[in-house]
Design an enzyme around this catalytic site. Structure first.
Site, PDB file in Angstrom:
ATOM      1  N   PHE A 257       6.247  -2.330  -8.370  1.00 32.49           N
ATOM      2  CA  PHE A 257       7.175  -1.823  -9.391  1.00 32.49           C
ATOM      3  C   PHE A 257       7.967  -2.945 -10.079  1.00 32.49           C
ATOM      4  O   PHE A 257       8.396  -2.802 -11.211  1.00 32.49           O
ATOM      5  CB  PHE A 257       8.199  -0.889  -8.748  1.00 32.49           C
ATOM      6  N   THR A 288      -2.284   1.118 -10.270  1.00 32.72           N
ATOM      7  CA  THR A 288      -0.847   0.834 -10.392  1.00 32.72           C
ATOM      8  C   THR A 288      -0.098   1.595  -9.313  1.00 32.72           C
ATOM      9  O   THR A 288      -0.635   2.531  -8.715  1.00 32.72           O
ATOM     10  CB  THR A 288      -0.280   1.319 -11.730  1.00 32.72           C
ATOM     11  N   ASP A 289       1.144   1.224  -9.089  1.00 36.15           N
ATOM     12  CA  ASP A 289       2.004   2.110  -8.319  1.00 36.15           C
ATOM     13  C   ASP A 289       2.453   3.237  -9.263  1.00 36.15           C
ATOM     14  O   ASP A 289       2.260   3.197 -10.481  1.00 36.15           O
ATOM     15  CB  ASP A 289       3.193   1.356  -7.710  1.00 36.15           C
ATOM     16  N   TYR A 290       3.032   4.234  -8.673  1.00 35.47           N
ATOM     17  CA  TYR A 290       3.391   5.514  -9.292  1.00 35.47           C
ATOM     18  C   TYR A 290       4.155   5.351 -10.621  1.00 35.47           C
ATOM     19  O   TYR A 290       5.294   4.869 -10.625  1.00 35.47           O
ATOM     20  CB  TYR A 290       4.269   6.241  -8.295  1.00 35.47           C
TER      21      TYR A 290
END
Ligand code: NOJ
Length: 743
Positions: A257, A288-290
């Site tokens: 992030f 990707t992260d969330y």
């Protein structure tokens, strides 16, 4: 100044250079496969972007459901992967939509955060790291993978390999602590355990190395904050674990992030392409992260989500987690030429290749066996492995001989908010784990056969996190009648993990007050700490006769703690992270630099605090045993080595106490004079060795030129001639050393 010679660390670099030549692009260049090429030709742009889109089901909040919109996306080929989708029933239902109702019948990929267990929970990763037992860690990763795969999953978002020097950051729970060497060995073991030797085995998952990169270095320990660290620190401290996990064969990598050096990780070409693809040779896909693509708008590096998506693709992202940006927003970028369709094709190729290697095109329901699901999950063998891992993860922090409670008939008062608690034992990131399957400490103590010679009284005493002291009086009355008190205190499981940064890392609520009140009664106190991160334990240390660090140990916690308390198992864990005396010392870590004014108690103008020692309460690598180990001096059969030679050092270790036991023998180096400052100690080897009472063993360690190398002022990886100290002992404080010279 000493002349330095650049010794190119051949194998690594040659490998890196050849990879750089081969890759040269943002996405992996997978070998073209006729089946996939044929499929690619048939795919519309929407279908391609669908393969690059990952969405969550609603499972976590509402049970096994999925929004109608996502179901339609699966039908129309606009969603290629789902997470929080598990159990054979649910995944089968979803897979049917993909392979029966979508145009090209491309199977879905199912992911989930299986971090330290699917249903059989193992200790939190930081706890497992305290075992320094790579075989046990690999086995634990294998079992969680096996249970996840039996529940219809293909992919776990693990291992998290973020090094961290800051216990204010709650996510230290999920990593392996502060050290790049230990962290790298654990990263490799976890990747091996999760993935096995070959993709497509029905008892393994795909690994996802996260969070790339430097997520463990947020400013001020606040989650999601930028990582403002130098390139040197990044490469020497934070990068090695990711590199090791990639080298071990991890098939996927997740972005982080945070921003690194001003660029958010999901749009950071330097990280994702130059380092990950070209230097490290990663050939799987990057997820990707969330919603971290969308978040680049708030980072302020792009004006809208379309630009964010384009930046992500250009940086090297292959799959968008939950943001819907690839699915909805980036077609403009392709139409106006900012992204070439071939770039999209590369990402899709890599993703489809992994689906093919999993065997999903041949049999989309390969991982969907009801029989396997019910035979595998929570099996007896898995519970035994969890029990074994749990006892290996316990660290004995203090003992005045109160422990073990061996061969005594005694009255025990069991107290503290976590003494008979089950729900917290699964820790954060507990996937499908349930507290009801856990054995509490009190249950474990009573279930053990040694309990027959004890009588117990249990009173909870207080809660973890409020001010209620109404039970104190009855606890103190009971304490007067007891021979020994076992007090279990610590954090609730939602106090460490994602988004749980704390500025005060003491034991919360009135738990310390309960300890102090019990202390006044004068009976021996064994304090069992349960928590997800290093805490400030000064009061616990001062007022307890014995202290056990037990993290959150998982499903079999109570049995493991009981075996240590009764002396059936001799604790052998060592801290993977420094425990500070107070929060003002943070960040505090063992491999610090010396400064030009190192600590000198008699010199005011040396590097120190005026209110507290520099040293931590418990250093990295520290942990006691019920026995004692004595080390001979480290020996090297020669003092002078050439630049290309391996250095071999031996040490004799003897069990000089009264119990059989295991010791983690740790080797640290110090480069005494070099062209850039070096840490006062760096871990470069360890061996866990079992010794019977009185037994002696000689251990041999080999240091390669790579182990003695570092980045010089030009950021070249070099070994410089000169003197090195080599320390061998039972923790990072050891002064047991030998000096050798590199010519
Ligand atoms: C956010 C976390 O940072 C990441 O580690 C996790 O895998 C995803 N959410 C999915 O749950």
């Amino acid at each position: 100044m000493k002349q330095y010679i650049i010794y190119l660390l051949t194998l690594t670099l040659i490998f890196q250079l050849s990879c750089a030549k081969k890759m040269g692009e943002t996405s992996a260049k997978v070998k073209k496969d006729p089946f996939i090429e044929d499929l690619l030709k048939k795919m519309t742009l929407d279908e391609k972007l669908g393969q690059m889109s990952l969405f969550t089901t609603d499972w976590e909040s509402t049970g096994p459901t999925i929004r109608a919109g996502y179901q339609n996306d699966i039908r129309s080929g606009r969603c290629g992967a789902l997470f929080n989708s598990h159990t054979v029933d649910f995944t089968t239902k979803l897979q049917k939509i993909a392979v029966e109702e979508s145009r090209l019948k491309i199977p879905l990929l199912f992911g989930y955060d299986v971090i330290h267990g699917y249903k059989t929970m193992f200790p939190i990763p930081l706890g497992e790291a305290a075992s320094w037992d790579l075989f046990a860690i690999e086995n634990s990763a294998y079992i969680m993978s096996k249970e996840g795969a039996a529940a219809g999953l293909h992919w776990t978002f693990a291992p998290m390999v973020d090094i961290s020097r800051d216990p204010r950051w709650g996510r230290v729970l999920e990593g392996s602590g502060e050290d790049p060497f230990l962290g790298s060995r654990i990263a490799e073991a976890r990747v091996r355990g999760i993935q096995g030797k070959q993709t497509g085995q029905t008892d393994r998952l795909l690994a996802c190395v996260k969070h790339f990169a430097a997520y463990g270095a947020p400013n001020a320990g606040r989650d999601y904050n930028p990582a403002e660290i130098s390139e040197r620190v990044f490469r020497e401290v934070y990068l090695p674990t990711y590199a090791s996990a990639v080298k071990a064969g991890a098939k996927t990598v997740m972005t982080s992030f945070n921003d690194y050096d001003g660029v958010p990780a999901s749009g950071n070409k330097y990280l994702l392409t130059d380092i990950l693809r070209k230097e490290l040779g990663f050939d799987g896909f990057v997820v990707t992260d969330y919603t971290s693509i969308n978040e680049m708008v708030k980072h302020g590096v792009v004006k809208d989500e379309t630009d964010a998506g384009i930046l992500a693709i250009q940086a090297g992202v292959d799959m968008d987690m939950q943001g819907g940006v690839f699915q909805e927003k980036i077609k403009d970028g392709i139409n106006d030429g900012r992204i070439k369709e071939e770039q999209i094709n590369q990402s899709v190729r890599t993703i489809l290749k992994i689906k093919k290697d999993l065997g999903l095109f041949e049999d989309p329901f390969k991982y969907s066996s009801k029989e396997r699901e019910s035979n595998t999950i929570l099996s007896k063998a898995h519970l035994e492995a969890s029990h074994d891992m749990a006892k290996r993860s316990i660290v004995l922090l203090k003992n005045d001989n109160t422990l073990p409670l061996k061969d005594k008939t005694i009255k025990i008062l069991v107290t503290g908010p976590l003494a008979d608690d089950k729900n917290n034992l699964i820790g954060a990131w507990s996937a499908s784990g349930e507290g009801r399957h856990c054995v509490s400490m009190y249950e474990g103590l009573r279930a053990h056969e040694n309990s027959k010679r004890c009588t117990f009284e249990y009173i909870k005493g207080c809660n973890v996190d409020d001010k209620d002291k109404s039970q104190f009086e009855i606890v103190l009355e009971a304490a007067k009648k007891a021979d020994v008190i076992i007090l279990a205190i610590g954090e609730n499981k939602d106090m460490s993990g994602e988004a749980t940064s704390r500025t005060m890392i003491r034991i919360p609520g009135v738990q310390e007050e309960l300890l102090l009140a019990l202390k006044a009664i004068g009976k021996p106190i064994i304090t069992v700490v349960m928590n997800g991160r290093p805490l400030v334990l000064d009061k616990v240390h001062d007022h307890s006769n014995a202290v056990l660090e037990t993290w959150w140990l998982g499903t079999q916690a109570g049995h493991a703690i009981a075996e240590v308390i009764y002396g059936v198992y001799n604790p052998s864990g060592k801290l993977p992270m420094t425990f500070p005396r107070n929060e003002g010392q943070i960040p505090i870590f063992y491999n610090e630099k010396n400064t030009g004014r190192p600590f000198n108690p008699n010199d005011k103008y040396s590097s120190k605090y005026i209110d507290i020692p520099n040293t931590p309460l418990y250093p990295f690598g520290y942990g006691l045993s019920y026995t004692s180990f004595t080390f001979g001096p480290p020996l090297s059969n020669k003092k002078l080595y050439s630049l290309k030679e391996n250095v071999v050092v031996t040490v004799e270790i003897q069990n000089t106490g009264n119990y059989p036991g295991e010791e983690v023998v740790q080797l640290y180096i110090r480069d005494l004079v070099s062209s850039v400052t070096r840490p006062v100690k760096e871990l470069k080897g360890f061996q866990k060795v079992f010794l019977k009472k009185g037994e002696k063993k000689t251990l041999s360690f080999t240091l390669t030129p790579n182990d003695l190398s570092f980045y010089n002022q030009n950021m070249e990886w070099v070994i410089e001639p000169g003197d090195f100290e080599i320390f061998i002992g039972g923790d990072s404080d050891t002064q047991n050393k030998v000096k050798i010279t590199i010519l």
